[in-house]
Motif scaffolding. Structure first.
Motif, mmCIF file in Angstrom:
data_model
loop_
_atom_site.group_PDB
_atom_site.id
_atom_site.type_symbol
_atom_site.label_atom_id
_atom_site.label_comp_id
_atom_site.label_asym_id
_atom_site.label_seq_id
_atom_site.Cartn_x
_atom_site.Cartn_y
_atom_site.Cartn_z
ATOM 1 N N VAL A 166 54.075 53.461 39.572
ATOM 2 C CA VAL A 166 53.965 52.563 39.281
ATOM 3 C C VAL A 166 54.227 52.409 40.731
ATOM 4 O O VAL A 166 54.772 52.380 41.464
ATOM 5 C CB VAL A 166 54.915 51.955 38.633
ATOM 6 N N LEU A 167 53.068 51.370 41.035
ATOM 7 C CA LEU A 167 53.432 50.613 41.839
ATOM 8 C C LEU A 167 54.037 49.177 41.095
ATOM 9 O O LEU A 167 52.901 48.237 40.918
ATOM 10 C CB LEU A 167 52.422 50.374 42.854
ATOM 11 N N LEU A 168 55.094 48.641 41.613
ATOM 12 C CA LEU A 168 55.105 47.226 40.702
ATOM 13 C C LEU A 168 55.914 46.503 41.656
ATOM 14 O O LEU A 168 57.395 46.525 42.523
ATOM 15 C CB LEU A 168 56.572 47.548 39.483
ATOM 16 N N THR A 169 55.092 44.930 42.309
ATOM 17 C CA THR A 169 55.272 44.435 42.988
ATOM 18 C C THR A 169 56.617 43.522 42.887
ATOM 19 O O THR A 169 57.029 43.018 43.827
ATOM 20 C CB THR A 169 53.868 43.586 43.371
ATOM 21 N N HIS A 170 56.989 43.029 41.624
ATOM 22 C CA HIS A 170 58.299 42.692 40.664
ATOM 23 C C HIS A 170 58.208 42.204 39.118
ATOM 24 O O HIS A 170 57.266 42.731 38.797
ATOM 25 C CB HIS A 170 57.853 41.464 41.229
ATOM 26 N N ILE A 223 53.995 54.606 51.228
ATOM 27 C CA ILE A 223 53.853 53.216 51.007
ATOM 28 C C ILE A 223 54.920 52.656 51.698
ATOM 29 O O ILE A 223 56.026 52.890 51.586
ATOM 30 C CB ILE A 223 54.006 54.105 49.484
ATOM 31 N N THR A 224 54.253 51.711 52.201
ATOM 32 C CA THR A 224 55.053 51.253 52.628
ATOM 33 C C THR A 224 54.929 49.156 52.128
ATOM 34 O O THR A 224 53.759 49.277 52.150
ATOM 35 C CB THR A 224 54.698 50.867 54.709
ATOM 36 N N ALA A 225 56.470 48.749 52.107
ATOM 37 C CA ALA A 225 56.411 47.442 51.356
ATOM 38 C C ALA A 225 55.895 46.241 52.191
ATOM 39 O O ALA A 225 56.349 46.486 53.585
ATOM 40 C CB ALA A 225 57.479 47.117 50.713
ATOM 41 N N THR A 226 54.918 45.099 51.575
ATOM 42 C CA THR A 226 55.001 44.093 52.790
ATOM 43 C C THR A 226 55.249 42.761 51.711
ATOM 44 O O THR A 226 55.178 43.013 51.040
ATOM 45 C CB THR A 226 52.718 44.050 52.703
ATOM 46 N N PRO A 227 55.655 41.642 52.604
ATOM 47 C CA PRO A 227 55.551 40.506 52.981
ATOM 48 C C PRO A 227 55.514 39.676 51.620
ATOM 49 O O PRO A 227 53.959 39.414 51.477
ATOM 50 C CB PRO A 227 56.014 40.174 54.158
ATOM 51 N N VAL A 243 59.670 39.730 45.773
ATOM 52 C CA VAL A 243 58.537 39.882 45.255
ATOM 53 C C VAL A 243 57.585 41.065 47.174
ATOM 54 O O VAL A 243 57.810 40.559 47.462
ATOM 55 C CB VAL A 243 57.502 39.002 45.481
ATOM 56 N N VAL A 244 57.128 42.096 46.923
ATOM 57 C CA VAL A 244 56.493 42.820 47.865
ATOM 58 C C VAL A 244 55.275 43.150 47.350
ATOM 59 O O VAL A 244 54.299 43.298 46.450
ATOM 60 C CB VAL A 244 57.360 44.501 48.469
ATOM 61 N N GLY A 245 54.546 43.646 48.516
ATOM 62 C CA GLY A 245 52.968 44.508 48.324
ATOM 63 C C GLY A 245 53.648 45.045 48.321
ATOM 64 O O GLY A 245 54.482 46.250 49.152
ATOM 65 N N PHE A 246 52.516 46.183 49.141
ATOM 66 C CA PHE A 246 52.363 47.738 49.055
ATOM 67 C C PHE A 246 50.669 48.495 50.086
ATOM 68 O O PHE A 246 49.991 48.326 49.464
ATOM 69 C CB PHE A 246 52.313 48.949 48.151
ATOM 70 N N ALA A 247 51.053 48.854 51.404
ATOM 71 C CA ALA A 247 50.217 49.816 52.137
ATOM 72 C C ALA A 247 50.098 50.915 51.952
ATOM 73 O O ALA A 247 51.535 51.303 52.144
ATOM 74 C CB ALA A 247 50.594 49.484 53.313
ATOM 75 N N LEU A 248 49.292 51.415 50.988
ATOM 76 C CA LEU A 248 48.929 53.109 51.327
ATOM 77 C C LEU A 248 48.573 53.361 52.548
ATOM 78 O O LEU A 248 46.745 52.987 52.429
ATOM 79 C CB LEU A 248 48.904 52.949 50.303
ATOM 80 N N PRO A 278 44.282 51.869 56.324
ATOM 81 C CA PRO A 278 45.022 51.881 54.860
ATOM 82 C C PRO A 278 44.837 50.658 53.859
ATOM 83 O O PRO A 278 44.050 49.664 53.959
ATOM 84 C CB PRO A 278 46.581 51.264 54.914
ATOM 85 N N LEU A 279 45.161 51.088 52.737
ATOM 86 C CA LEU A 279 44.554 50.430 50.883
ATOM 87 C C LEU A 279 45.907 49.346 51.221
ATOM 88 O O LEU A 279 46.919 50.304 50.213
ATOM 89 C CB LEU A 279 44.693 52.066 49.955
ATOM 90 N N TRP A 280 45.660 48.253 51.092
ATOM 91 C CA TRP A 280 46.954 47.112 50.991
ATOM 92 C C TRP A 280 46.929 46.294 49.545
ATOM 93 O O TRP A 280 45.510 46.200 48.851
ATOM 94 C CB TRP A 280 46.403 46.037 51.459
ATOM 95 N N ILE A 281 48.062 46.413 48.970
ATOM 96 C CA ILE A 281 47.799 45.912 47.222
ATOM 97 C C ILE A 281 48.735 44.620 48.197
ATOM 98 O O ILE A 281 49.647 44.880 48.386
ATOM 99 C CB ILE A 281 48.310 46.646 46.683
ATOM 100 N N THR A 282 48.400 43.406 47.651
ATOM 101 C CA THR A 282 49.145 42.121 48.275
ATOM 102 C C THR A 282 50.563 42.095 47.714
ATOM 103 O O THR A 282 50.868 41.280 48.296
ATOM 104 C CB THR A 282 47.717 41.465 48.922
ATOM 105 N N GLY A 283 50.497 41.448 46.154
ATOM 106 C CA GLY A 283 51.121 41.090 45.675
ATOM 107 C C GLY A 283 50.570 39.653 44.947
ATOM 108 O O GLY A 283 50.235 39.551 46.166
ATOM 109 N N ASP A 284 51.896 39.269 44.575
ATOM 110 C CA ASP A 284 51.619 37.993 44.486
ATOM 111 C C ASP A 284 52.281 37.284 45.507
ATOM 112 O O ASP A 284 53.422 37.369 45.862
ATOM 113 C CB ASP A 284 52.538 37.263 43.224
ATOM 114 N N THR A 285 51.881 36.319 46.065
ATOM 115 C CA THR A 285 51.992 35.819 47.036
ATOM 116 C C THR A 285 51.150 34.553 47.712
ATOM 117 O O THR A 285 49.720 34.028 47.682
ATOM 118 C CB THR A 285 51.677 36.936 48.634
#
Length: 264
Positions: free
Chosen positions: A63-67, A124-128, A143-148, A157-164
């Motif tokens: 699970v990739l959980l942004t927060h 998986i790299t956490a993004t701001p 909160v973080v996003g994720f770059a896969l 990459p596939l980027w999940i921005t997260g809530d920002t």
């Protein structure tokens, strides 16, 4: 090139499948109707339920959980699901709250790797993220996003921005990342108590960001199903009608409950 199957379950919750991997973002499976507190006097009611119940999801590798601290990203049913997941990647503060040996906490810029026999490794790299106006982080939380990234990606990459919201660090990260596919958290979240302050990106922000990075595919998520979302699909669609087709054609609406293949 890799074909990835995306199944939008609702809100920010997406099942991502490729090369034997099954990843789930921000699990939210509670039924609609309940109001949830978001801290500092703010609250919101859930209006729609998930397109699929958790028992229909099947096995999940990570699970990739942004927060973990807002119920539109992790609700009670989603939290219960975490107990059966081998790996949860989230924020450092979230990892401390969730506890357990299966939870990995990352701050922006840090990376972790998923590995399994016979499958490509995933970095998986956490993004701001800044989940609100300037100086709001002590209130809105980490909160973080994720770059896969994984071997064989052709479009970046596939980027999940997260809530920002859209801000300088996010722009800088996006420009360096140059993602090919983006799961873009939108909604233009606002609460009556805090007036015009916004807590996630708007349709205009989405177009602005994509003008900078020119991704191949953009899939909006986290824009419907709650009272605090101020901009849904109709608003973004209306914004897209005002821009040249070359800018707008990257946006892809994921059908809820049905797997949609995208080449990454």
């Amino acid at each position: 090139m890799t074909e990835v199957r995306f199944t939008h379950i609702g809100g920010p919750t997406v099942l991502i499948e490729f090369a034997g991997w099954r990843l789930l973002t921000d699990p939210t499976f509670d039924p609609p109707g309940r109001a949830y507190a978001f801290g500092w006097g703010t609250s919101s009611r859930k209006l729609t339920g998930p397109a699929l119940p958790p028992e229909d999801i099947g096995p999940v590798d990570a699970v990739l959980l942004t927060h973990d601290h807002h119920s539109d990203n992790l609700d009670d049913a989603g939290r219960a699901l975490l107990t059966d997941i081998a790996t949860v990647v989230t924020t450092r503060t979230g990892a401390r709250r969730l506890g357990g040996t299966t939870v990995r906490g990352l701050k922006a810029g840090q990376s972790s790797r998923l590995e399994a026999p016979g499958r490509p490794s995933i970095d998986i790299t956490a993004t701001p993220c800044r989940h609100g106006p300037p100086l709001s982080r002590p209130i809105t939380g980490e909160v973080v996003g994720f770059a896969l990234t994984w071997p064989g990606q052709h479009h970046g990459p596939l980027w999940i921005t997260g809530d920002t919201v859209l801000y300088r660090a996010l722009r800088k990260t996006a420009a360096a990342l140059r993602p090919g596919t983006v799961l873009l958290h939108l909604g233009g979240v606002q609460f009556p108590l805090t007036g015009p302050a916004r807590y996630t990106m708007t349709a205009a922000d989405a177009l602005d960001l994509c003008e900078t990075i020119h991704p191949r595919t953009v899939c909006p998520v986290h824009y419907e199903g709650w009272q605090h979302f101020r901009e849904g699909r109709e608003t973004l669609a209306a914004e897209l009608e005002t821009v040249p087709s070359e800018r707008g054609k990257a946006f892809t609406w994921l059908p809820c409950g049905t797997a949609h293949p995208i080449t990454v």
